[in-house]
Design a protein around this motif. Structure first.
Motif, PDB file in Angstrom:
ATOM      1  N   ARG A  90      91.108  18.042  40.093  1.00  0.00           N
ATOM      2  CA  ARG A  90      91.983  17.800  41.230  1.00  0.00           C
ATOM      3  C   ARG A  90      91.426  18.389  42.508  1.00  0.00           C
ATOM      4  N   GLU A  91      90.666  19.526  42.392  1.00  0.00           N
ATOM      5  CA  GLU A  91      90.121  20.175  43.580  1.00  0.00           C
ATOM      6  C   GLU A  91      89.040  19.311  44.228  1.00  0.00           C
ATOM      7  N   GLU A  92      88.442  18.412  43.452  1.00  0.00           N
ATOM      8  CA  GLU A  92      87.486  17.481  44.035  1.00  0.00           C
ATOM      9  C   GLU A  92      88.188  16.272  44.638  1.00  0.00           C
ATOM     10  N   LYS A  93      89.145  15.676  43.907  1.00  0.00           N
ATOM     11  CA  LYS A  93      89.914  14.538  44.421  1.00  0.00           C
ATOM     12  C   LYS A  93      91.267  14.548  43.729  1.00  0.00           C
ATOM     13  N   ALA A  94      92.337  14.519  44.530  1.00  0.00           N
ATOM     14  CA  ALA A  94      93.689  14.674  43.976  1.00  0.00           C
ATOM     15  C   ALA A  94      94.364  13.345  43.668  1.00  0.00           C
ATOM     16  N   MET A  95      93.902  12.229  44.257  1.00  0.00           N
ATOM     17  CA  MET A  95      94.585  10.948  44.034  1.00  0.00           C
ATOM     18  C   MET A  95      93.585   9.804  44.209  1.00  0.00           C
ATOM     19  N   TYR A  96      93.756   8.786  43.365  1.00  0.00           N
ATOM     20  CA  TYR A  96      92.918   7.593  43.419  1.00  0.00           C
ATOM     21  C   TYR A  96      93.816   6.393  43.685  1.00  0.00           C
ATOM     22  N   THR A  97      93.373   5.448  44.478  1.00  0.00           N
ATOM     23  CA  THR A  97      94.108   4.223  44.808  1.00  0.00           C
ATOM     24  C   THR A  97      93.375   3.032  44.196  1.00  0.00           C
ATOM     25  N   LEU A  98      94.085   2.257  43.359  1.00  0.00           N
ATOM     26  CA  LEU A  98      93.477   1.116  42.675  1.00  0.00           C
ATOM     27  C   LEU A  98      94.313  -0.140  42.920  1.00  0.00           C
ATOM     28  N   HIS A  99      93.751  -1.287  42.542  1.00  0.00           N
ATOM     29  CA  HIS A  99      94.418  -2.584  42.681  1.00  0.00           C
ATOM     30  C   HIS A  99      94.374  -3.300  41.333  1.00  0.00           C
ATOM     31  N   ALA A 100      95.505  -3.941  41.000  1.00  0.00           N
ATOM     32  CA  ALA A 100      95.616  -4.691  39.727  1.00  0.00           C
ATOM     33  C   ALA A 100      95.819  -6.183  40.010  1.00  0.00           C
TER      34      ALA A 100
END
Length: 770
Positions: free
Chosen positions: A102-112
């Motif tokens: 999480r300290e590197e990246k806390a959230m990812y945004t994807l498309h379905a």
């Protein structure tokens, strides 16, 4: 499109309500429009730092268009799709393939996307969703530096803030207690404490004294999870220094000082140092020294670098006058702290005793400088003045006097070495020099290194010993048409003397002149007037007018100066038109002294030239042989034969007839003989050959007395042939006589140069000769 996650504490089913689920594309004649959706959930949650061996399950996508017949294909795009996150095309299950932080990246945004496998058409529009990483406590608190530095004044009250140190935790601040920190002190009690919430360090002990302990090492700990068990922690060290305050007064370690000073110490010179101790530092330790009540002989100044009191001499010391001094010295801080002045005396006192030591001092003159007056007519050997010096030491050693001759190069004065009286060695002339500045040296007889100089200014007083003379050279003329009583020149005079009441010159003409007269204007000038008219250049082109000038001083001095008056042709207004060439008076030319000096220079130059020529004539020639050991016999034979008097190729026969012609050449040539025993030649004995005999005898005498001739025996022969010769034939070519018939007795009479040759021939026996 339904999003289903695996978190039990959240909603698991997300569904989309569609107002019209039928296939609008199958209804011809109707307007196509997108159905309205209602998203209930579009976000997944995933824990960081997953440690399992399988792929971590994220959630599931499911479309209402999916009839479970295998015609629906699920496609995933966006951040990490295909790399970090993968989706099952048939079931819509999403898995994480790698361990996430999480300290590197806390959230990812994807498309379905939902695609029909048969027609490859999108059955559902592109839908965006997020995968958020849940935090776990995997980061310990960290301070910005390992060591912090801080300071706090000594004697501070309890609770005085020293410094604030805070740590940072990389865990999520908004989720749980992973980033909630609590501060505590591990080292530094009981002197300091720390605020558990904000990390502020404060003093915890009263009366901390820098002079007792100056530096403290305090260790601060920050722990997460609100300080509970299992939380992570980090530490830092704070170096705390107690800053100084002026809480300690200066004190003398020894309240009595003894200083020794030599009496030759110059004014302002240091004779010693004293120092008080102050445990404070910096500005709080700055001190100021002073003598209580002041002192007329000594002073004390503060050395700002060493904080010492420097004792200096204020007036010259004299061992013979006073040898011991005593005074009190006070020391105090220059800066005081109002919190500590009550109850403490921030000053101290000490007694200083100064002992003066005797030194061998140079003599001291009673005056410096001396100014003496003397008249210029004072004869040589006359008294001028006296100087006096004494030895200031108690023993009062005798002193002798002398004049520094570098200040009296002309040796005009002398001084008595015992009593210091100055006399003249030569007569003085004020017109040559009005002042004489000499230096008199006084020296102790027992210690010649102790000397003192004093300037003596001798003023030469004026005596009226110079007569006045014309102030300048006058170019005076008189017109031919001049009338009697007309002014032709105004003259003035100068005098090198300086009378006390000023100059007063008297002008007169003696004897009475029939052509000109003089009128004294009584202001040291006079007018020259014509006594008559009718001057004619043809009769007299110039007149010499003697003018007598006298002064009024005693004794009266007078001189006669000649004024040259030229007769010129002038116009009616008296302007000169034509005149004889200007004749300068004798005073403008060379003076008698200058002429005598020039004549002496010419005579000296002539004497130098004559002396140089005489030296060159008398210069001795260098002998050919210097060593006395290099002496050997040498027989020189001149064997020249010629064709008589007419023969001029061999030599000049006139030389034998006129021997005086050879006097100019004194150099002798030595020729190595071609044979040991030369042929005998008949010597001229007849009376009419006397000139040849005289010539030979003269040459023999010249060789005997010639200093440049070699120091060995030589035989020089002279012979000539030719018709009509007075000496007849001198050659031995026609002689029938043998060597044995010749008589060599005459060689013994030829002197020492032929002694060796005579011994070789006169005493030789016939047998040996054969």
């Amino acid at each position: 499109l339904v999003f289903t996650g695996d978190n039990q504490n959240q909603r698991h089913d997300l569904e989309t309500n569609m107002s019209d689920s039928e296939d609008v594309a199958s209804r011809p004649g109707r307007i196509l429009h997108r159905s309205k959706r209602g998203w209930m959930w579009n976000q997944f949650f995933l824990m960081e730092e997953y440690t399992g061996t399988d792929h971590q399950y994220v959630g599931k996508l499911h479309s209402n268009m999916d009839k479970d017949d295998g015609n629906v294909k699920y496609v995933l795009t966006g951040e990490g799709a295909g790399n970090l996150f993968i989706i099952d095309e048939k079931s819509g299950d999403i898995h994480a393939t790698k361990r996430l932080d999480r300290e590197e990246k806390a959230m990812y945004t994807l498309h379905a996307k939902v695609i029909d496998r048969r027609t490859n058409r999108e059955m559902e529009a592109d839908t965006e969703f997020n995968i958020k990483i849940h935090d776990i406590n995997d980061n310990e608190p960290k301070f910005a530096k390992e060591i912090f530095f801080a300071s706090v004044p000594e004697m501070s009250e309890v609770g005085t803030s020293v410094a604030t140190v805070t740590a940072n935790d990389a865990d999520d601040q908004t989720y749980g207690n992973s980033a909630r920190l609590v501060y505590s002190i591990l080292q530094g009690q009981p002197y300091f404490s720390v605020d558990s919430e904000n990390g502020t360090i404060k003093t915890a002990l009263p009366g901390m004294d820098r002079e007792v302990k100056e530096n403290y090492q305090v260790v601060i700990q920050a722990k997460d999870m609100a300080g509970q068990m299992g939380g992570l922690s980090g530490t830092t060290t704070v170096s705390i220094t107690l800053s100084d305050v002026n809480d300690s007064p200066p004190r003398f370690a020894n309240h009595s000082f003894r200083v020794t000073a030599v009496e030759s110490t110059e004014v302002g010179g240091a004779i010693g140092r004293i120092k008080a101790d102050d445990p404070d530092i910096g500005r709080n330790a700055e001190m100021d020294y002073s003598i209580v009540g002041g002192h007329d002989m000594f002073n004390i100044i503060t050395d700002q670098t060493t904080q010492e009191g420097v004792l200096v001499v204020r007036k010259g010391l004299d061992y013979e006058e006073k040898r011991d001094y005593e005074f009190r010295v006070e020391v105090r801080n220059t800066y005081l702290d109002a919190r500590f002045v009550h109850g403490l005396q921030f000053k101290d006192f000490a007694t200083v005793r100064v002992t003066v030591e005797d030194v061998d001092e140079p003599p001291v003159f009673t005056r410096n400088p001396y100014v003496i007056e003397v008249h210029e007519d004072t004869a040589a050997g006359s008294f001028v003045g006296v100087v006096s010096a004494r030895d200031p030491d108690a023993e009062s050693k005798p002193v002798k006097y002398s004049i520094d001759r570098h200040t009296d190069l002309e040796r005009l004065f002398n001084i008595d070495s015992v009593n210091g009286s100055i006399t003249t060695l030569k007569a003085l002339d004020r017109e040559m020099s009005r002042w004489h500045n000499i230096s008199v040296v006084a020296t102790e007889i027992n210690n010649p290194r102790q000397t003192t100089r004093v300037p003596v200014f001798i003023k030469v007083l004026d005596v009226n010993d110079n007569a006045p003379e014309f102030a300048m050279s006058y170019d005076t003329f008189v017109c031919e048409n001049v009338k009697a009583g007309q002014l032709i020149q105004t003259i003035s005079a100068v005098d090198t003397d300086e009378p006390l009441v000023g100059h007063k010159f008297v002008f007169s003409i003696a004897p009475a002149n029939p052509n000109f007269t003089i009128v004294d204007r009584e202001d040291n000038t006079a007018n020259i007037l014509t006594r008559r008219g009718g001057f004619r250049r043809r009769e007299m082109s110039m007149y010499f007018l003697p003018v007598v000038i006298s002064d009024n001083d005693y004794p009266i001095q007078s001189s006669t100066s000649t004024l040259i008056v030229r007769v010129c042709a002038c116009d009616s207004r008296g302007n000169m038109q034509t005149c004889n060439p200007e004749v300068l008076p004798f005073s403008d030319g060379l003076t008698t002294g200058a002429l005598v000096a020039i004549l002496l220079c010419v005579v000296i130059l002539l004497m130098i030239v004559v002396l140089f020529a005489a030296l060159r004539r008398q210069r001795k020639k260098e002998p050919l042989i210097i060593s006395k050991e290099d002496v050997r016999d040498n027989v020189v034979s001149y064997n020249d034969e010629g064709g008589g008097e007419e023969d001029t190729q061999a030599f000049d026969i006139g030389t034998l007839r006129h021997p005086e012609a050879m006097d100019a050449n004194k150099m002798r040539r030595d020729i190595i003989p071609e044979m040991l025993f030369p042929y005998r030649r008949s010597s001229p004995t007849k009376d009419h050959n006397g000139d040849v005999r005289d010539f030979i005898n003269g040459r023999l005498q010249d060789n005997d007395s010639d200093p440049t001739a070699p120091p060995y025996d030589s035989l020089a022969t002279y012979a000539y042939e030719g018709s009509g010769s007075l000496a007849e034939s001198l050659s031995s070519l026609e002689s029938g006589a043998t060597e044995g018939d010749q008589d060599y007795d005459y060689l013994t009479g030829w002197g020492p140069p032929f002694k060796k040759l005579a011994e070789m021939y006169v005493a030789k026996s016939p047998d040996r000769e054969t």
